[in-house]
Design a protein around this motif. Sequence first.
Motif, mmCIF file in Angstrom:
data_model
loop_
_atom_site.group_PDB
_atom_site.id
_atom_site.type_symbol
_atom_site.label_atom_id
_atom_site.label_comp_id
_atom_site.label_asym_id
_atom_site.label_seq_id
_atom_site.Cartn_x
_atom_site.Cartn_y
_atom_site.Cartn_z
ATOM 1 N N UNK A 162 0.837 -1.204 0.000
ATOM 2 C CA UNK A 162 0.000 0.000 0.000
ATOM 3 C C UNK A 162 0.874 1.258 0.000
ATOM 4 N N UNK A 163 1.910 1.267 0.819
ATOM 5 C CA UNK A 163 2.802 2.424 0.876
ATOM 6 C C UNK A 163 3.569 2.608 -0.431
ATOM 7 N N UNK A 164 4.040 1.508 -1.013
ATOM 8 C CA UNK A 164 4.772 1.618 -2.275
ATOM 9 C C UNK A 164 3.859 2.136 -3.382
ATOM 10 N N UNK A 165 2.613 1.646 -3.410
ATOM 11 C CA UNK A 165 1.661 2.145 -4.401
ATOM 12 C C UNK A 165 1.402 3.630 -4.233
ATOM 13 N N UNK A 166 1.287 4.069 -2.967
ATOM 14 C CA UNK A 166 1.086 5.494 -2.711
ATOM 15 C C UNK A 166 2.285 6.299 -3.186
ATOM 16 N N UNK A 202 -0.134 7.276 -16.871
ATOM 17 C CA UNK A 202 -1.562 6.968 -16.775
ATOM 18 C C UNK A 202 -1.794 5.470 -16.661
ATOM 19 N N UNK A 203 -1.051 4.689 -17.440
ATOM 20 C CA UNK A 203 -1.210 3.229 -17.376
ATOM 21 C C UNK A 203 -0.721 2.681 -16.035
ATOM 22 N N UNK A 204 0.430 3.174 -15.589
ATOM 23 C CA UNK A 204 0.970 2.705 -14.309
ATOM 24 C C UNK A 204 0.056 3.107 -13.160
ATOM 25 N N UNK A 205 -0.459 4.353 -13.220
ATOM 26 C CA UNK A 205 -1.317 4.844 -12.140
ATOM 27 C C UNK A 205 -2.587 4.013 -12.021
ATOM 28 N N UNK A 206 -3.133 3.573 -13.153
ATOM 29 C CA UNK A 206 -4.345 2.757 -13.109
ATOM 30 C C UNK A 206 -4.088 1.452 -12.354
ATOM 31 N N UNK A 207 -2.983 0.807 -12.648
ATOM 32 C CA UNK A 207 -2.643 -0.439 -11.951
ATOM 33 C C UNK A 207 -2.369 -0.159 -10.476
ATOM 34 N N UNK A 208 -1.676 0.948 -10.211
ATOM 35 C CA UNK A 208 -1.330 1.290 -8.829
ATOM 36 C C UNK A 208 -2.568 1.564 -7.997
ATOM 37 N N UNK A 209 -3.544 2.268 -8.576
ATOM 38 C CA UNK A 209 -4.776 2.561 -7.839
ATOM 39 C C UNK A 209 -5.521 1.278 -7.506
ATOM 40 N N UNK A 210 -5.509 0.314 -8.417
ATOM 41 C CA UNK A 210 -6.149 -0.977 -8.129
ATOM 42 C C UNK A 210 -5.441 -1.678 -6.961
#
Length: 661
Positions: A162-166, A202-210
Motif C-alpha cells: 500500500x505504501x509503495x503504491x502510494x 496513466x497506465x501505471x497509475x491505473x494499476x497502482x490505484x487498483x
Amino acid sequence: MTTLLFGAQWVHLAQSVLLTGAFFLLLLAGRPATDFMRHWEQRVLCWARWYVIVALASGAAVLAAEAGVFEGRPEAALEPRAIWHAMLETRAGFLWAVRHGLLIVLAAFLFLDGDVSARQDWIAARGEAFLLAALALVLLGSSGHVAASSESPWPQAIDMAHLLGAGVWVGGLPPLALLLYGASQNAAAPDPYAVRTMQRFSRVALITVLILGGSGITSAWLLVGSVAGLVGTTHGCLLLAKFAVLVLALLLAAASRAMLPTLSSPAAAKSSAAARRMALFIAIEAGLVLVVLGLATAMTVTTPALHDDPVWPWPVRISLDALSEVPVLHRPAQLPIASVLAVSGLTILAVAFLVRRRPIPLLGTLFALAATGAAIGLQPLMVQAYPTSFVRSPLSYTAGSIAEGMALYQAHCASCHGTPTPDRATPRGWGSAVDLLASETARRSAGDLFWLITHGQPNRGMPEFGSQLQEAQRWHLINFLRALTISGFYSSGTSRIGAVVQPNNAWLAAPDVTISVGPLTPITLRELRGRRMVLLVLYELPGSRARMTELARQYGTLSVLGAEVVAVPPQSSPEAIAELSERPPVLFPVVTDGNEEIAAAYRLFAPGAAHAEFLIDRQGYIRAIWRSDQTGLPDADAVQAQVERLNEEKSPPALPDDHVH
C-alpha cells in the motif's frame, strides 16, 4: 505531544512519498533527450534534495515526539537519554534508524551529483535513488497498526504494498504537473517526451490505484472489522473521510485520463490547452492526496476501530437474531413477490427505453429501486439501537462476574423483574417490567443492556442506575443477565443439552472459573482450552460420596483420554480434599476457594442442590450435563464414551468469546 507527533509524521510521510514518486517518474520518463526535459529533470532533482532534507528533519521530530510518548513526559522529547532509549531499545526505534540511514545515503547521492552523461550511469543513479527512497518508505509499514495486528507476515506485506503504491502514484503527481505545465507554455505542440511520460504514467497509475484499493480494503478489514467500527469510532470516521477525499482525487484522475487523446492531437493549440488543463487537474489531485496522507497519518495516532468502543450514531441497527421472527420467512406466500418484481422490471425497461442515450438517469433509477427494495427487505430485521449498542464488555464472562451480577440483580432488579427459580429462569415481571426471557430482550446486545441499565427507561418505569452502580458493577450485572438468558433458552427445551454429546452442536459457552486448590498456583478453565476437556463436578457430601469414589477410580483413564476432573463442593474449605475418601486416593483437583461463585454460576444451567456434572470440551463449550435428580448419573463407561465422542470430532468449533456481546 500527540499533535506534534501527528504533524511530524504527516510531513515525514509526505516527503517519503514524494521522494519515491519523483524518482519513479524520472525512470518512467527515461533519460532526457531535449533541453526542456533536461531542465525539468534538474528541477525535480532540486525538489528531491529539499524532500530528503525535510524528511530527515521531520523524522528527527518524530523520534523526539515518540520518546516523549514512551516516557509519558513531554519534556522527555528534549532529553538525549530518552531519545537514545527510544531509538535503541524499541522495535520502532530500530526501524527508524534503518530508514534514516537509507535517507542519509540517498542524500549523499543527491548532493554529490555524480556524472550521469552515460546512459547506464544515468539508469544506475536514478534506479539506486528510487530503490533507496522506496525501501525507506515501505519500512514504515513494519511499525504500523496493521503489522501489530497479526504475527503473520502477510498483513505487513500488504501494508508495505500500500505504501509503495502510494509512493508511485501520489509522489509522481507534482513533477508530472510541472512537466505538463512547462510543456503547455510552448507555442508549438507539447514536447513528445512529455506526452509519452503522461501516457506511461496513466497506465501505471491505473494499476497502482487498483493495488491501493485492494490493499486498503484488506487493511481496513483488519483494523476496523465491522460497520459499527467504521461509523462509530474516530479511526473509522477518519477512514471514511479519507475515502471521500480519495474519490474526489480519482474523479480528477479520470478527467485527466479522458483528455489523453486530446493531448496527442496534431493541433498545437488543442494539445497545449489540454496539457494546461491536465496540469491544473493533476496539481489539484496532488493536493487532495496529500490531504489523504494527512488523514492516514491521523489514523496511525488513533486507536484502531477494532480495539475501540464504537458510538453507534443511528437509532436502529440490523439484527440477524430477528430472522426467526420475520413473518416473510414463515409465510412467503402472503407477499406478492412476483408482482413487485414484475412492476420493478417494467419500470426498468421503461426507463431504459426512454433514456437509451442517457445512462446516468438509468443508473440513478436502478439505484433508487435497489435502495427502496433493500429498505423494505431489511425493515423486519431492524431493532432499536443505542450509542453503546456495539460496545464490548471489558469484563470477562467468568463465574465470579456472574455471581457478583447475581447479587446486584437481587439487590436492585429482582423487585421488578422477579427472582430466578429452578422451574423457570425468571418469572414475568409485574406491571410494565420487561420479561428478561422474552425474545426481544434476549436479542439485545450487551451494549444495549449497558445503555438501558445506565440511563433507564422512564417511560416504562425503569430508573437509571448510572449514578447508583459503578461501571464495573453494571458489566457484572450484564454478565449475569446473559447467563440468565442462556439458561432460560436452555431450559425451554429448544436446544437442550442432554446426557449425550451431540456432534457439532457447541453453543453453550462455559463461564470461566478459577481452579484454586489449597496452596497450589491457581489456574483457570480458559488456560486449559485447546489442551484438556474438563468434567466439572458440583457435589455435596454425604450424598455424592459414592459418585466421587467412582470418579476417583476412573480418573486415570479419563486423564489419558484428555479429560480433567474438577470437583467443586458447595462451600470453600481448605479441608475439602480431606473430607473425601482416601481410598481410592483423589488425584484430581478439588476446589477449595471461590466455590460459592462457581456453584452460583453453573447452577443456572442445573438448578437445585442435586449432584451435577458438566462435560466441557477443549474449546470451552458445555456439551453434556448430568444431574442425579433428572437424567441420572452415567456409569464410568458411559462417561468415557462421551469423552471419546468429543475426541472423534473432526472440526472443533471456534473458541467462545470471553466477553459477552
